[in-house]
Design a protein around this motif. Sequence first.
Motif, PDB file in Angstrom:
ATOM      1  N   HIS A  61       0.869  -1.184   0.000  1.00 37.15           N
ATOM      2  CA  HIS A  61       0.000   0.000   0.000  1.00 37.15           C
ATOM      3  C   HIS A  61       0.903   1.232   0.000  1.00 37.15           C
ATOM      4  O   HIS A  61       1.144   1.838   1.055  1.00 37.15           O
ATOM      5  CB  HIS A  61      -0.930  -0.025   1.207  1.00 37.15           C
ATOM      6  N   LEU A  62       1.391   1.593  -1.162  1.00 35.57           N
ATOM      7  CA  LEU A  62       2.327   2.705  -1.282  1.00 35.57           C
ATOM      8  C   LEU A  62       1.713   4.019  -0.819  1.00 35.57           C
ATOM      9  O   LEU A  62       2.324   4.763  -0.037  1.00 35.57           O
ATOM     10  CB  LEU A  62       2.807   2.840  -2.735  1.00 35.57           C
ATOM     11  N   VAL A  63       0.516   4.331  -1.303  1.00 34.77           N
ATOM     12  CA  VAL A  63      -0.113   5.602  -0.943  1.00 34.77           C
ATOM     13  C   VAL A  63      -0.388   5.647   0.558  1.00 34.77           C
ATOM     14  O   VAL A  63      -0.153   6.661   1.217  1.00 34.77           O
ATOM     15  CB  VAL A  63      -1.398   5.826  -1.758  1.00 34.77           C
ATOM     16  N   GLY A  64      -0.855   4.533   1.115  1.00 35.76           N
ATOM     17  CA  GLY A  64      -1.086   4.480   2.550  1.00 35.76           C
ATOM     18  C   GLY A  64       0.197   4.619   3.347  1.00 35.76           C
ATOM     19  O   GLY A  64       0.238   5.295   4.381  1.00 35.76           O
ATOM     20  N   TYR A  65       1.258   3.994   2.864  1.00 33.41           N
ATOM     21  CA  TYR A  65       2.559   4.109   3.530  1.00 33.41           C
ATOM     22  C   TYR A  65       3.055   5.550   3.490  1.00 33.41           C
ATOM     23  O   TYR A  65       3.541   6.088   4.490  1.00 33.41           O
ATOM     24  CB  TYR A  65       3.546   3.171   2.849  1.00 33.41           C
ATOM     25  N   ALA A  66       2.916   6.191   2.337  1.00 33.54           N
ATOM     26  CA  ALA A  66       3.363   7.573   2.198  1.00 33.54           C
ATOM     27  C   ALA A  66       2.569   8.501   3.111  1.00 33.54           C
ATOM     28  O   ALA A  66       3.151   9.325   3.838  1.00 33.54           O
ATOM     29  CB  ALA A  66       3.233   8.021   0.741  1.00 33.54           C
ATOM     30  N   ASP A  67       1.256   8.386   3.094  1.00 34.83           N
ATOM     31  CA  ASP A  67       0.443   9.238   3.961  1.00 34.83           C
ATOM     32  C   ASP A  67       0.763   8.978   5.432  1.00 34.83           C
ATOM     33  O   ASP A  67       0.706   9.893   6.265  1.00 34.83           O
ATOM     34  CB  ASP A  67      -1.044   8.997   3.706  1.00 34.83           C
ATOM     35  N   GLU A 121       5.253  15.459  -1.095  1.00 31.67           N
ATOM     36  CA  GLU A 121       6.566  15.285  -0.470  1.00 31.67           C
ATOM     37  C   GLU A 121       6.653  13.940   0.240  1.00 31.67           C
ATOM     38  O   GLU A 121       7.693  13.272   0.202  1.00 31.67           O
ATOM     39  CB  GLU A 121       6.842  16.428   0.511  1.00 31.67           C
ATOM     40  N   ALA A 122       5.572  13.541   0.885  1.00 35.22           N
ATOM     41  CA  ALA A 122       5.560  12.249   1.576  1.00 35.22           C
ATOM     42  C   ALA A 122       5.671  11.098   0.591  1.00 35.22           C
ATOM     43  O   ALA A 122       6.365  10.104   0.845  1.00 35.22           O
ATOM     44  CB  ALA A 122       4.292  12.110   2.415  1.00 35.22           C
ATOM     45  N   LEU A 123       4.995  11.221  -0.554  1.00 34.92           N
ATOM     46  CA  LEU A 123       5.066  10.168  -1.570  1.00 34.92           C
ATOM     47  C   LEU A 123       6.472  10.071  -2.140  1.00 34.92           C
ATOM     48  O   LEU A 123       6.986   8.960  -2.386  1.00 34.92           O
ATOM     49  CB  LEU A 123       4.051  10.441  -2.673  1.00 34.92           C
ATOM     50  N   MET A 124       7.118  11.196  -2.368  1.00 36.17           N
ATOM     51  CA  MET A 124       8.493  11.176  -2.877  1.00 36.17           C
ATOM     52  C   MET A 124       9.447  10.564  -1.848  1.00 36.17           C
ATOM     53  O   MET A 124      10.375   9.830  -2.200  1.00 36.17           O
ATOM     54  CB  MET A 124       8.939  12.590  -3.252  1.00 36.17           C
ATOM     55  N   GLU A 125       9.212  10.863  -0.569  1.00 35.62           N
ATOM     56  CA  GLU A 125      10.031  10.261   0.487  1.00 35.62           C
ATOM     57  C   GLU A 125       9.829   8.747   0.527  1.00 35.62           C
ATOM     58  O   GLU A 125      10.790   7.977   0.662  1.00 35.62           O
ATOM     59  CB  GLU A 125       9.677  10.874   1.841  1.00 35.62           C
ATOM     60  N   ALA A 126       8.566   8.325   0.407  1.00 36.67           N
ATOM     61  CA  ALA A 126       8.270   6.891   0.399  1.00 36.67           C
ATOM     62  C   ALA A 126       8.957   6.201  -0.768  1.00 36.67           C
ATOM     63  O   ALA A 126       9.516   5.103  -0.630  1.00 36.67           O
ATOM     64  CB  ALA A 126       6.756   6.681   0.330  1.00 36.67           C
TER      65      ALA A 126
END
Length: 553
Positions: free
Chosen positions: A93-99, A230-235
């Motif tokens: 869950h990439l989006v969930g991990y990023a958020d 920014e969170a998605l790029m960090e993930a």
Amino acid sequence: MRFSTYNVLLALVTSLCVSGCGFKSESADSIVHNGTIITMDAQNSIGRAMAIRNGRILAIGAEREILNRYRATEVTDLKGGVVFPGLMDGHAHLVGYADGLLEANLFATESWEEAVGRMVAHDQERPNEWVVGRGWDQNDWEEPRFPTRLLLDEYFPDKPVVLERIDGHALIVNRIALELAGLWSASGAAPEGGEILRGEGGYPTGVLVDNACALIQKHVPRRAPAERFEALMEAQENLLAQGITGLTDAGLAPGEILRLDSLHGTGDLKLRINAMVNSEDSSIQWLRARGPILKDRLTVRSVKFYMDGALGSRGALLLDPYSDRPGWHGLGTQDASWFREQLEALALDSLQAATHCIGDSAVRWVLDAYQDILGGTNDRRWRIEHAQVVAPKDFDGFGRNSIIPSVQPTHATSDMYWAGERLGRNRIRRAYAYQELLGQLGMVALGTDFPVEDIDPRKTFFASVARRDANGFPEGGFQANNSLSKEQTLRGMTQWVALAQFQESDLGTVEVGKWADLTWMDRNWMTIDPIDVLDTRVLGTCIAGEWLFRADR
């Protein structure tokens, strides 16, 4: 003497002209050499160097063979390291991990009090309208039972708090959050497939399970788009640093998929994402009307359904009652008739179905529904996600109808401490049965389900092969008869993930013509002791011939 020497020199020159007239005669964009290349092709070939052009593998071979034949402006010296096919996560869950990077981290807390303390600190550091956190697991606490809202009410009397359990299938919220959602009442039924736990006077304890969670979650405001970007790029950077080149994001709304598509267009999306649409009616209609998205870094061709909840929160749907909750079978989270209607529609549109099933009752129900529509051997590649508990008579349903098992090895080693309490002595023996599932189709797709588990693929490999956690427990492994071999595990993290998402002609092995998606490690997982895998280092991650992560930079 002179004549002899002359003839030797003449023969040497002639030989070089004949065999070496093509010396560095072909151009490539880049060359990778001086290492071991684990191709995972049908012959398990080993290469020492490769040439790459236009993002795809041009040639693989011996060191001198490649270096003598090709010239390139970029040359990567592996320094004796090992290249695998790019590691892929078959369920995440990439989006969930990023958020979640913007939320309070409640993973690995040892008590409810520690979790609340982290929330207080997070709210002081990053104040927001709602206080949100994720990762608590009551099974890790000295008192392994669900918490109540009372401590949250004490520390947050005027601000709503929403804390998601590690598996994403339960929440603990405070009174303010319940009031804002219209749930502060001594009566009222939970939605079908959900549970609202109640305490003194019939008022909610603050714990909501499975479908009841949506009653709260729909009120939680999203973070600002810039923060989420920014969170998605960090993930993404975190995953690249772990050697991950691609993953399946198991369940997204169309708006999130379009956000990823826009990042694909701007070049910000580097990872290869296989996104599954969530099972809302509008989402399914969107996919059916639009049709599949088939781009280099983004594919969308499947729908993710949920048939039950999670074992840790007692939402997994079991044939027989829970051993530690008499009379309770868990929660069926999908309407049966609606589910079958959707499967029929997906079959007509040649789309893929993937269904979350943890308990043996959920697995059986979905196998039966799939069989009614698939009718035997096929190439639809419909999937069952997790398949943690499977009744003995149901295993052959996977093979009979070509249903792909998508499993997460670290679930077994995370759950082994308490799963026996939920399932009892006999039923636990047929849980997390990866070798039995592998035997049905000769493949299993492996993943992590992050952020439920760690993103680290080394832990996936070790848990799969040794059936032990990252601390090496237990000696001898948890139900080691269902461990996978090293080769099976590596294929499950590469080739079989690609196969599960219709990408085996482009990804999953290191072969001429395929994308140059590579993971460069300092040591060979296939030859070292499994526990030593945990100490190996990712030296580089390459997607389409571009090194997006290098440890030496």
